[in-house]
Design a protein around this motif. Structure first.
Motif, PDB file in Angstrom:
ATOM      1  N   PHE A 112      15.071  21.708  -3.685  1.00 12.76           N
ATOM      2  CA  PHE A 112      16.102  22.149  -4.626  1.00 12.76           C
ATOM      3  C   PHE A 112      17.452  22.263  -3.931  1.00 12.76           C
ATOM      4  O   PHE A 112      18.483  21.841  -4.486  1.00 12.76           O
ATOM      5  CB  PHE A 112      15.709  23.497  -5.235  1.00 12.76           C
ATOM      6  N   THR A 119      11.226  17.741  -6.426  1.00 10.22           N
ATOM      7  CA  THR A 119      12.202  18.765  -6.774  1.00 10.22           C
ATOM      8  C   THR A 119      13.614  18.288  -6.468  1.00 10.22           C
ATOM      9  O   THR A 119      14.547  18.535  -7.240  1.00 10.22           O
ATOM     10  CB  THR A 119      11.897  20.071  -6.016  1.00 10.22           C
ATOM     11  N   VAL A 177      14.391  23.569 -12.856  1.00 11.29           N
ATOM     12  CA  VAL A 177      13.735  22.683 -11.883  1.00 11.29           C
ATOM     13  C   VAL A 177      13.130  23.498 -10.754  1.00 11.29           C
ATOM     14  O   VAL A 177      11.975  23.283 -10.355  1.00 11.29           O
ATOM     15  CB  VAL A 177      14.739  21.656 -11.331  1.00 11.29           C
ATOM     16  N   ARG A 216      10.128  25.687 -12.049  1.00  8.88           N
ATOM     17  CA  ARG A 216       8.917  24.874 -12.234  1.00  8.88           C
ATOM     18  C   ARG A 216       8.295  24.514 -10.885  1.00  8.88           C
ATOM     19  O   ARG A 216       7.074  24.535 -10.722  1.00  8.88           O
ATOM     20  CB  ARG A 216       9.251  23.602 -13.008  1.00  8.88           C
ATOM     21  N   LEU A 236       7.534  15.934 -14.320  1.00 10.71           N
ATOM     22  CA  LEU A 236       7.429  16.463 -12.961  1.00 10.71           C
ATOM     23  C   LEU A 236       6.060  16.148 -12.373  1.00 10.71           C
ATOM     24  O   LEU A 236       5.954  15.701 -11.215  1.00 10.71           O
ATOM     25  CB  LEU A 236       7.663  17.983 -12.982  1.00 10.71           C
ATOM     26  N   THR A 294      19.990  23.599 -13.637  1.00  8.32           N
ATOM     27  CA  THR A 294      19.118  23.243 -12.511  1.00  8.32           C
ATOM     28  C   THR A 294      18.064  24.308 -12.232  1.00  8.32           C
ATOM     29  O   THR A 294      17.085  24.037 -11.533  1.00  8.32           O
ATOM     30  CB  THR A 294      19.947  23.022 -11.228  1.00  8.32           C
ATOM     31  N   PHE A 298      14.751  15.680  -9.314  1.00  6.83           N
ATOM     32  CA  PHE A 298      15.055  16.281 -10.611  1.00  6.83           C
ATOM     33  C   PHE A 298      16.240  17.245 -10.532  1.00  6.83           C
ATOM     34  O   PHE A 298      17.043  17.336 -11.472  1.00  6.83           O
ATOM     35  CB  PHE A 298      13.821  16.997 -11.165  1.00  6.83           C
ATOM     36  N   ALA A 299      16.371  17.970  -9.408  1.00  7.31           N
ATOM     37  CA  ALA A 299      17.503  18.895  -9.265  1.00  7.31           C
ATOM     38  C   ALA A 299      18.824  18.136  -9.173  1.00  7.31           C
ATOM     39  O   ALA A 299      19.823  18.538  -9.792  1.00  7.31           O
ATOM     40  CB  ALA A 299      17.311  19.770  -8.027  1.00  7.31           C
ATOM     41  N   ALA A 331      19.671  16.789 -12.621  1.00  6.11           N
ATOM     42  CA  ALA A 331      20.129  17.863 -13.507  1.00  6.11           C
ATOM     43  C   ALA A 331      21.556  18.264 -13.159  1.00  6.11           C
ATOM     44  O   ALA A 331      22.387  18.509 -14.045  1.00  6.11           O
ATOM     45  CB  ALA A 331      19.196  19.069 -13.400  1.00  6.11           C
TER      46      ALA A 331
END
Length: 432
Positions: free
Chosen positions: A147, A67, A84, A87, A227, A81, A70-71, A74
């Protein structure tokens, strides 16, 4: 306000450093409240149950790492964001419910591996049966913390950690000391604290929970598969790491109770080092991920170099602390002469840890930010092979051989990851 890169690193790192320091301090309450009950089997049962969940939840730490990567990407790419986080929370809920459904099998297998008397095993079963109900919240907290780090909101993990452990401490005292629920009280306190932490995290990150404008984006198959792929790779990497530590503990047990206990004391040095370095590794995750998302080669390399310098500084500080405070720390952790003497005899190996282990912690942050999950998996698997090769070569050296193996393993994974980083950042067309 324009901040220098080093200022940004420190602003990201200090809440996480403080969080890492508060977690073990507040976590001592579990041991304290049960350690004052009338029979040692209660403390032994909580120790077994806590080890079970430590291994179980660490296996799912990919939810935090994936997380974060990817956050941060983004955020750097100026994409939404929120998808992310949503998900990550969805995946956490599904996996948490799966753990509850599979808990009888997981519990029986785990306790068989951990051992213990019948009385202790029975109490540990009660502990696991209750605490496993907090699994959905525990895994969701990984996603929330990941996140928050990825979006440079590192004060949220600090607030979540303090809230969770304070709640746990308060409920421990009420349920165990006041209402006399012994091991069950400790388990209830831990499970409830996970949900309280989840509520706090959802509140502090509530702005990110609004549904994205394009609902189809949330269910985009390619993004969900990406992911899952990164999470799968980090999961395998975590299992390989756990295998090495579990084997190290098992081999120490074969060398006698004093060696086993002394190694447990000395592992504290590695935990202290990891807590010190994790703050800057997490800062690397956020900054590298942002640069990766922007496709900014210069920012990527600047983040790598700057967080690397902080890591070298922390390693030097840790080496100094271990050299000056190693013996006093051992005496603080145990007052049994045989364990003290054994731990002091192997203390020189701890002085090597800042040299051998620091690069691996730092590079974990780089790889998580860049979402190089496959590279994390492959380098860890090769390092695990090195671990067992070194152990086979040094079996005749007893515990010195074990600690040489551990240091070699740590150094090996750092060297392998460093080689991958060098190859990828010097490749033509690399943009971060």
């Amino acid at each position: 306000m324009n901040l220098t890169l080093n200022q940004r690193i420190w602003m990201l790192a200090w809440p996480l450093l403080l969080s890492n320091l508060t977690a073990p301090l507040l976590g001592l309450v579990d041991t304290a409240v049960v350690g004052h009950l009338e029979h040692p089997r209660y403390l032994a049962a909580v120790a077994l149950g806590s080890n079970f969940f430590m291994f179980l939840y660490f296996s799912f730490n990919f939810l935090r790492m994936g997380t974060t990567g990817f956050a941060s990407q983004a955020r750097g790419g100026e994409r939404d964001t929120r998808v992310v986080l949503l998900r990550g929370l969805l995946l956490s809920a599904l996996l948490g419910l799966g753990l509850i459904l599979m808990s009888p099998l997981l519990r029986d297998t785990g306790l068989w591996l951990l051992g213990g008397s019948d009385a202790v095993q029975h109490l540990a079963q009660d502990y696991i049966n209750i605490r496993i109900l907090g699994a959905p919240a525990a895994l969701a907290n990984f996603a929330l913390i990941g996140f928050a780090i990825g979006t440079h909101n590192t004060r949220v993990p600090l607030k979540m950690t303090v809230l969770m452990h304070s709640t746990n401490a308060l409920l421990d005292v009420l349920l165990v000391q006041v209402w006399h629920l012994d091991v069950r009280g400790v388990a209830i306190a831990s499970a409830c604290a996970e949900y309280v932490g989840l509520a706090g995290g959802l509140f502090w990150l509530r702005a990110a929970l609004r549904p994205p404008a394009n609902r189809e984006t949330l269910w985009q198959p390619s993004a969900i598969l990406a992911l899952m792929a990164v999470n799968r790779d980090i999961f395998i990497r975590s299992l390989a790491l756990l295998t090495c530590f579990f084997f190290f503990t098992a081999q120490g047990a074969r060398l006698g109770d004093a060696t086993l206990a002394a190694n447990a004391v000395l592992i504290t040095f590695l935990l202290l080092l990891s807590n010190l370095l994790d703050g800057f590794a997490n800062a690397a995750e956020a900054l590298v991920g942002e640069a990766h998302g922007q496709r900014d080669r210069a920012a990527f390399q600047a983040a790598v170099r700057a967080t690397g310098r902080w890591t070298v500084g922390c390693a030097a500080l840790a080496m100094l602390v271990f050299a000056l405070g190693g013996v006093p720390l051992i005496h603080l952790l145990t007052d049994l002469p045989s364990i003290r003497d054994t731990a002091v005899a192997y203390l020189p190996w701890m002085l090597l840890l800042p040299l051998t282990a620091s690069a691996g912690f730092w590079l974990d942050g780089i790889f998580v930010g860049a979402t190089w999950g496959a590279a994390m998996r492959n380098t860890m698997l090769v390092a695990m092979g090195l671990f067992f090769a070194l152990w086979a070569l040094t079996r005749g050296w007893d515990n010195h051989g074990l600690w040489l193996t551990m240091n070699g393993f740590m150094a090996g994974r750092g060297i392998l990851m460093g080689w991958v980083l060098w190859r990828r950042t010097t490749a033509p067309g690399h943009t971060g």
